[in-house]
Design an enzyme around this catalytic site. Structure first.
Site, short mmCIF file in Angstrom:
data_model
loop_
_atom_site.label_atom_id
_atom_site.label_comp_id
_atom_site.label_asym_id
_atom_site.label_seq_id
_atom_site.Cartn_x
_atom_site.Cartn_y
_atom_site.Cartn_z
N LYS A 47 24.45 15.18 64.30
CA LYS A 47 23.86 15.57 65.49
C LYS A 47 25.12 15.89 66.41
O LYS A 47 25.15 17.10 67.18
CB LYS A 47 23.17 14.44 66.39
CG LYS A 47 22.95 14.83 67.76
CD LYS A 47 22.30 13.59 68.60
CE LYS A 47 22.99 12.54 68.91
NZ LYS A 47 23.81 12.71 70.35
N ASN A 48 26.10 15.19 66.66
CA ASN A 48 27.15 15.67 67.45
C ASN A 48 28.12 16.77 67.10
O ASN A 48 29.04 17.02 67.73
CB ASN A 48 27.86 14.47 67.78
CG ASN A 48 27.13 13.34 68.77
OD1 ASN A 48 26.06 13.78 69.36
ND2 ASN A 48 27.45 12.27 68.83
N ARG A 89 22.42 16.24 77.92
CA ARG A 89 23.63 16.37 78.88
C ARG A 89 24.31 17.45 78.03
O ARG A 89 24.99 18.44 78.79
CB ARG A 89 24.57 15.19 78.73
CG ARG A 89 23.76 13.92 78.97
CD ARG A 89 24.85 13.01 79.29
NE ARG A 89 25.92 13.24 79.84
CZ ARG A 89 26.25 13.35 81.41
NH1 ARG A 89 24.92 12.98 81.87
NH2 ARG A 89 27.05 13.81 82.06
N CYS A 144 23.33 9.19 83.51
CA CYS A 144 22.99 8.89 82.19
C CYS A 144 22.85 7.36 82.06
O CYS A 144 23.64 6.60 82.78
CB CYS A 144 24.01 9.43 81.33
SG CYS A 144 23.70 8.71 79.57
N ARG A 204 29.08 9.73 83.75
CA ARG A 204 29.55 10.71 82.79
C ARG A 204 29.73 12.03 83.71
O ARG A 204 28.81 13.11 83.56
CB ARG A 204 28.37 10.79 81.86
CG ARG A 204 28.43 9.75 80.91
CD ARG A 204 27.42 9.83 79.72
NE ARG A 204 27.86 10.78 78.68
CZ ARG A 204 27.03 10.74 77.56
NH1 ARG A 204 25.87 10.46 77.21
NH2 ARG A 204 27.75 12.00 76.57
N VAL A 216 31.27 15.89 85.00
CA VAL A 216 31.68 16.81 84.05
C VAL A 216 32.85 17.58 84.56
O VAL A 216 33.16 18.91 84.27
CB VAL A 216 30.50 18.00 83.92
CG1 VAL A 216 29.47 17.37 83.16
CG2 VAL A 216 30.11 18.51 85.28
N ASP A 217 33.91 16.85 85.54
CA ASP A 217 34.92 17.28 86.21
C ASP A 217 36.05 17.90 85.53
O ASP A 217 36.69 18.93 85.76
CB ASP A 217 35.40 16.06 87.14
CG ASP A 217 35.85 14.96 86.33
OD1 ASP A 217 36.86 14.35 86.78
OD2 ASP A 217 35.19 14.65 85.28
N LEU A 218 36.17 17.42 84.21
CA LEU A 218 37.16 17.71 83.19
C LEU A 218 36.72 19.16 82.31
O LEU A 218 37.74 19.65 82.09
CB LEU A 218 37.61 16.71 82.23
CG LEU A 218 38.05 15.47 82.82
CD1 LEU A 218 38.38 14.30 81.86
CD2 LEU A 218 39.26 15.62 83.70
N ASP A 247 29.96 4.82 69.70
CA ASP A 247 28.57 5.06 69.32
C ASP A 247 28.28 4.02 68.27
O ASP A 247 27.24 4.10 67.61
CB ASP A 247 28.41 6.58 68.70
CG ASP A 247 28.51 7.57 70.02
OD1 ASP A 247 28.86 8.82 69.58
OD2 ASP A 247 28.69 7.23 70.94
N ARG A 257 16.01 10.87 68.89
CA ARG A 257 16.78 11.87 69.31
C ARG A 257 17.98 12.18 68.33
O ARG A 257 18.65 13.00 68.08
CB ARG A 257 17.60 11.57 70.63
CG ARG A 257 16.54 11.58 71.90
CD ARG A 257 17.33 11.35 73.14
NE ARG A 257 18.41 12.26 73.12
CZ ARG A 257 19.70 11.61 73.60
NH1 ARG A 257 19.83 10.51 73.91
NH2 ARG A 257 20.65 12.53 73.38
#
Ligand code: EPZ
Length: 455
Positions: A48-49, A128, A152, A157, A159-161, A342, A434
């Site tokens: 998935k990832n 996300r 989440c 989590r 997203v600044d980076l 995970d 998912r």
């Protein structure tokens, strides 16, 4: 045996969420009667990832990207719709005669014309990773308006980076009304920067953007997850010039244009680890077909420390545990090649039956212990102290109704239910859909007494 359930009321004939577009039984539950050993073969699906960033990377070219070994997952179906919103056409290649569910699907993805550079809150808030479309949109179209993903279950989590990386590549960023507005009218330009912490999403975003930037980009302290390497391999087949993926220093020579290619998604190391832990939990002997040990060495090392036998073969990895109890282990999650976050919940489920006390420390996400109280409902003994869970092994778990809260937490309840005495019912299994393809089929084919209940 699976027959412990008597003839399953519901055969796994469900239509696939992606195919039907409707969420597969949002209120579906899974019922398990524990105590069956697992024996047989489980085909491991595409990751998935890796699939999600690969599908997003297709927007970097006008040509068609063909992806093989794509898993049947709700997240893949949802991303198809999100990309469709930007004008991306996705054709699912039909099954060839004799092909069964074990072989992933083939997607023909064409982002010939991007008709909309806005990713709305209604869609991004549902997944996300769809925020990552900001990279190909600003790289190819010079602009993007993408909703911030929002909170989440497992952590804040931010997203600044990702935003930092885009700014280092010459993007002007504004945050307005919950949206990131990114502009690079004159195109992106290469840059050098170091991530203050390892981030998979930041690394994917930076690689995709830098692939079409003018000049050279150097990323320090990049994520080394195998999915990063898989995306870089695919982009290099599309004409990109990326070196060092899989290490913490990645160099990208930007090119003007990328072309079409064909790429097969790598096997899912988290699915592999999940079934390996399930076999260790129930006892048994299972071949995890297509699995690759090097993608999950830290997880396999931990499994061997519990007393489970792990044998790489030409077809995949064989997992076996007979008789002897499970030894407790102390584990701290870390970015690859460390022990993956995970698999933290799945390991905790396993340790509830160990002969002794384990300590599991979560370092990646600040709120990833939602499964603890549900495991305690099944009779587990777990104390939380900050980011460390102390798990005191018990002789037996007892089945009960439990609630899934996020993708990996939900599968830890399946693992516990497979060993619990009596019946366990897991609610809200849409979390599972998912990220796990045909989970009940794969487990019942190995003897588990498991079925899905749809109202
Ligand atoms: C990816 O999430 C995976 N998701 C996650 O898997 C996985 O748990 C995670 O990597 C770590 O391995 C996908 O690939 C779709 P990060 P991602 O950016 O990319 C912080 C699953 O179960 N951070 O590496 O979002 C962040 O909050 C999912 O399949 C910032 O502070 O993870 C976290 O604490 C769950 N600012 C840490 O870094 C940023 O801009 C690592 O996040 C970005 C991240």
């Amino acid at each position: 045996m699976a027959r412990a359930l008597g003839a399953p009321k519901f055969a796994c004939t469900q239509t696939h969420p992606a195919a039907s577009g409707r969420q597969r039984g949002a209120m579906d539950r899974i019922r398990i009667v524990g105590g069956e050993r697992l024996t047989g073969t489980i085909p491991i699906s595409g990751a998935k990832n890796a699939t999600l960033p690969l599908m997003i990377a297709s927007m970097l070219t006008e040509d068609t990207l063909i992806l093989d070994n794509v898993p049947h997952l709700a997240d893949v179906g949802l991303l198809q719709r999100i990309l469709g919103n930007h004008g991306v056409d996705i054709m699912i290649a039909g099954k060839r005669p004799g092909e069964n569910g074990d072989k992933g699907r083939t997607l023909h993805i064409s982002a010939k014309r991007i008709v909309d550079t806005t990713a709305p809150y209604e869609l991004v808030s549902r997944m996300r990773a769809s925020f990552w479309v900001v990279a190909p949109l600003v790289a190819r179209m010079g602009e993007a308006k993408v909703s911030m993903p929002g909170g989440c279950a497992i952590g804040t989590r931010p997203v600044d980076l990702l935003i930092m990386a885009l700014e280092k590549l010459g993007t002007d960023i504004e945050i307005e009304g919950g949206y990131v507005i990114a502009r690079a009218k004159k195109g992106l330009r290469g840059g050098e920067f170091k991530f203050p912490k390892v981030t998979v999403s930041g690394t994917h975003t930076a690689i995709m953007a830098a692939a079409l930037a003018r000049g050279t980009t150097v990323i320090e302290n990049a994520a080394r997850e195998p999915e990063i390497g898989d995306v870089a391999d695919c982009l290099n087949k599309m004409g990109a010039k990326i070196s060092g993926a899989g290490t913490s220093r990645i160099v990208i020579e930007g090119v003007d244009k990328l072309h079409g290619a064909r790429h097969s998604v790598l096997p899912d190391r988290i699915e592999t680890g999940t079934y390996a832990f399930a076999v260790a939990m129930t006892g048994g002997n299972v071949l995890l077909q297509n699995a690759r040990p090097e993608l999950l060495q830290a997880g396999l090392d931990v499994l061997e420390r519990t007393g489970t036998t792990v044998t790489p073969t030409n077809e995949g990895i064989r997992i076996a545990r007979n008789g002897a109890g499970l030894a407790p282990v102390d584990v701290t999650t870390a970015p690859f090649p460390g022990f993956p976050t995970d698999l933290q919940a799945q390991l905790m489920a396993l340790m509830t039956r160990a002969k002794g006390t384990s300590h599991i420390t979560e370092t990646i996400f600040e709120n990833r212990f939602m499964h603890v109280q549900e495991l305690v409902r099944l009779g587990a003994r777990i104390q939380l102290d900050g980011q460390t869970a102390t798990v005191e092994g018990v002789a037996r778990l007892k089945g009960a109704p439990v609630m899934a809260t996020d993708l990996r937490a939900s599968v830890s309840l399946v693992i516990a239910g497979l060993a619990a005495e009596g019946e366990t019912t897991i609610n809200r299994v849409y979390h599972l859909d998912r990220g796990f393809e045909r989970l009940e089929d794969k487990l019942s084919a190995c003897g588990a007494a498991i079925e899905r209940i749809s109202d």
